[in-house]
Design a protein around this motif. Sequence first.
Motif, short mmCIF file in Angstrom:
data_model
loop_
_atom_site.label_atom_id
_atom_site.label_comp_id
_atom_site.label_asym_id
_atom_site.label_seq_id
_atom_site.Cartn_x
_atom_site.Cartn_y
_atom_site.Cartn_z
N PHE A 1 -1.52 7.74 -1.44
CA PHE A 1 -2.82 8.25 -1.86
C PHE A 1 -3.70 8.64 -0.67
O PHE A 1 -4.89 8.82 -0.82
CB PHE A 1 -3.57 7.25 -2.74
N HIS A 2 -3.12 8.73 0.50
CA HIS A 2 -3.88 9.04 1.71
C HIS A 2 -5.10 8.14 1.85
O HIS A 2 -6.20 8.57 2.16
CB HIS A 2 -4.30 10.52 1.72
N LEU A 3 -4.83 6.89 1.56
CA LEU A 3 -5.93 5.92 1.67
C LEU A 3 -6.40 5.77 3.10
O LEU A 3 -7.57 5.75 3.37
CB LEU A 3 -5.45 4.57 1.16
N ARG A 4 -5.44 5.72 3.98
CA ARG A 4 -5.79 5.54 5.39
C ARG A 4 -4.60 5.87 6.25
O ARG A 4 -3.46 6.00 5.76
CB ARG A 4 -6.26 4.12 5.67
N ILE B 1 0.83 -1.21 0.00
CA ILE B 1 0.00 0.00 0.00
C ILE B 1 0.86 1.26 0.00
O ILE B 1 0.42 2.33 -0.37
CB ILE B 1 -0.97 -0.05 1.20
N LYS C 1 -9.79 5.90 8.28
CA LYS C 1 -10.06 6.08 6.85
C LYS C 1 -10.24 7.55 6.50
O LYS C 1 -10.47 8.39 7.36
CB LYS C 1 -11.33 5.30 6.48
N TYR C 2 -10.16 7.78 5.21
CA TYR C 2 -10.45 9.08 4.61
C TYR C 2 -9.63 10.26 5.17
O TYR C 2 -10.15 11.34 5.37
CB TYR C 2 -11.94 9.45 4.74
N PRO C 3 -8.39 10.07 5.44
CA PRO C 3 -7.64 11.26 5.84
C PRO C 3 -7.47 12.19 4.65
O PRO C 3 -7.39 11.73 3.50
CB PRO C 3 -6.30 10.68 6.29
N ARG D 1 -11.93 13.82 4.42
CA ARG D 1 -12.73 14.23 3.27
C ARG D 1 -13.64 13.07 2.90
O ARG D 1 -13.17 11.99 2.55
CB ARG D 1 -11.79 14.57 2.11
#
Lengths: 598, 449
Positions: free
Chosen positions: B112-115, B92, B130-132, B153
Amino acid sequence: MGEWWTPVPTETSMGNYDISSISHVTMSPSRQNNVLSMYPSVALSKSSYSVISAFCTEDNITQCISYINQELASLGLSSTCIEASSPGGASLNTVPALNAMYELLQIHRRNMCTLEALEKEQLKKSSSLEHMQMSNSRLKDQLELSIREKSGLHETERQLQLKIKTLQNCLKTEKDEVQKLQSIISSRASQYNHDAKRKEREAAKLKERLGQLLVDRKDKKLAIDVLNCLGRSDGKRSHWKTAKTTSSHEGEMYKSLLSDYEASQKALMVENAELKKVLQQMKKEIMHILSTRQSPIKGADADDSHEQADSDGEEKAGDCSRETLDQSCEHAKEQLTNSIRQQWRKLRSHMEKLDSQASQMQNHLDSNKEVIPREAHEDEMERMRCEVQQCKEFIHAQQQLLQQQLNPSFDDETAALLNDCYTLEEKERLKEEWRLFEEQKRNFERERKNFTEAAIRLGREKKAFEEDRASWLKNQFLNMTPFTDRRRCSSSDGHSALSIKSEPETRMSSTKSRVAKSSTYATFSTPKPAQNAFVPSTAELYRTLRLIPDSSSSRPSNRGRWQESSAIEDGDALKSKHRARCGDLSIFSLGEDENSLS
Amino acid sequence: MNFSEVFKQSNQLCKVSPDGKYLATCVQYRLVVRDMSTLQILQLYTCLDQISHMEWSSDSLYILCAMYKRGLIQVWSLEQPDWHCKIDEGSIGLVSSRWSPDGRHILNTTEFHLRITVWSLCTKAVSYIKYPKACQKGLDFSRDGCYMALAERRDCKDYISVFVCDDWHLLRHFETETQDLAGLEWSPNGCVLAVWDSCLEYKVLLYSLDGRLLSTFSAYEWSLGVKSVTWSPSSQFLAIGSYDEKVRILNHITWKKIAQFEHLGTINNTKAVVYKEVERKTAVCSDDLSLHNITIGSTLFNTQSKYEICPLPVQIPVVKPDPDRANPKIGVSFMAFSSDSHYLATRNDNMASVVWVWDMQKMSLEAVLEQTSTVRCVQWDPRRPRLALCTANSKLYLWSPAGCVSVQVPSEGGFQVLSLNWHCSGDSLILLGKEQLCLCYMDTDQEDK
């Protein structure tokens, strides 16, 4: 007149013509000319006199008279009626005829006058007419010019309007464009937002999917490898997540929030208290100021005293409020602010009063002050200006001189010329100075000679005096013992030193030769009594000197000299006068000098 | 002022432990821990790859080394050299890694700032957030280490989650009134969270710890907005630097503007002192030769510089930014309060060689430091109102209310100071060059005078 013609158709054509011509004589010469031109045959054939003579003949006197009378009546001179002195006679009654003639003459003169006036007026009128015409033409020109201008302005206005129209069109198009652009921008913005959202959603979906995939794949690599687990930093063991923990978290959060608020409230309280303190102090000070202000006026103004009482009351209230400050904050605050406000209002009004007073005073002062200092100031300014002007002139002159000095160095020829001029001038001046100098030198020389002579004279005099003194001393010494009475005599003379006048007077009679001398002595001794004290010795000496020759014949040389001097004096009055101006002593010396010189 | 000898380092990874006792430096894939006082090597750890990030834990016991390219984290213990910990984020990827305030958890942000993965060193437990949001500053811990605020977001809307760091319990989750949240920062007392919008809109929001909106501040519209936000250490002031080259100061009671500092091209303020760095080549004199035999090589080629006090008004060189490019170089991008909240140092991007110092008591300009080259790093002494700055040359510049001084760093081969760090005691400075570091010890006696 026309009417008159009709009843006399019987008259001769000749007479008829004449009458008409006569009646026209009174008219302007031009008219007469016209008449003459009208009747060229008549005018050419006969002179005017002949015409008149033709008017009245021996035959038609009566008709003439009647005609004249009629004419006169028509002229309004009916009172005088010309009559024949004798019916049928050729002579006339003179008085009425003369009267009528006089009247006619008067009328004629008047008419002439009016004619003249009319002519003048006409001239005037014509000139004014000319002027009018001129001005008219000028005005016409102006009118034309202005019309042209107007048309030009119309043209420019038209052009401007056209421009405005085009500009308005431009503006409209610009506005349209702006609107269009704005709409484009907004559409773009909305599109961008939409796109961004779409993309974001897509990205989110992708992320989701990626996350899912990662989870599904059960990535083996994703791992933690720790040798042995660490204890918590606070040393406690970890808890299970329960409702209790969540509530405790909430509680802690609120606790921290509360503590923060408490802290801030405390800070605010402290600040508030400080501000209150400041307020109180301010109030106290204001009150103090107000009371001190009012106390001196209190007696004079009843209102003020009333106010004072009010303020006192307020003060009490304020004190009360201070006491109750802790108990009822709201109430106290209101009271405090109210009282402060009141005091402040008072203070402000007072300040305003003071300000106005001060400004008035200032105005007064200004008005008082301004007059004198301004004059002085202007004087000073004038003086300064003068000074500046002078300085400028001075500087200018100096500059010129400098330039004059400097210029020659640039131009050799002119320099030489100028130098020549200068040297000539300089020479002249130097000569003059030389001459003056020579003269002065001569003068000095003369003076020096005089001085040396005077010095010689002085030396001689001194010597003579020394001799005199020696002789006198000898005399006295000699008189001391054997000639007692002589000595007494001399001493009595010494006593009367101040009353010298009597002495010469007595002497005057005795010796004629001494008169002049004594008189001169008298003249200068009397106006200078102060010198008596200064030169008693000389006077004494003089006296003794004079006494000696008087009393004793043993000193002929001395006496002889004296006589000689006096004789010279007699001879030369000028010299004696000159001597008189000098001191007592110099009389002798000069006299002796002159002796020696002569 | 004394300087230590030069040590090697890479990636400018060099940090002093929070307790000030140790100095950790990374050299390629090795981690070197030295004693701060003696500079002797205490420990030497070897990582699996070149270290791209290094961080001390809050208790100065552990050191985190991140190798972002490999998605690897290695943690070393100072007390137990044998102890090791390795975290693999797997495929990741990894873009950011940091300690939690308690020093027992590691927060890793994935690609990708996935988490955000939270690893516990106590329990080996892993949890995900999640969603940072990928933004300027999307994550901040409160000063006391109790709470963590995280920007998120979801569905094209901004949210903020407040976590309790103790057990990663989600305390609050609320939506913010921002178009595109750019950053958030806790006030030093941990009770107010300042949140600002992206540069497209000037908007600063202030939230309470419990998620209530306390206030909103917007200075203007239709223009590029906030560029930087900083709290004063006393939590009394919030300084907002923006693209209009101004700093606005908000107060903590009404959250209204109380002052505005303008960065003008001409300085007319007679109360401000303008120090201008003047460079000049110096002839090497005989004294220099005898005294500094070692450093002669460097001094020969280096220019001496000194500060001159410029008479007002002073014209400051201003670079006009290119309007067609994104992120124009204009506006206040750096602000820092001195430790006593008395002074504020700022830098305006289109006047890159100038540092401005503002007096927060008088709310006026105190001093202007005009350097000959672009200012790279500015940092306040953590104890005193003393400012250190560097401009990528061999000199160190110091400002204090008493005056300004430029110091030549005596080193061979032209040591260029790119960055600097104060020791927490304020007695020494760590100067970082491209591949070297050097310690600068302040003369404490002189300081007392």
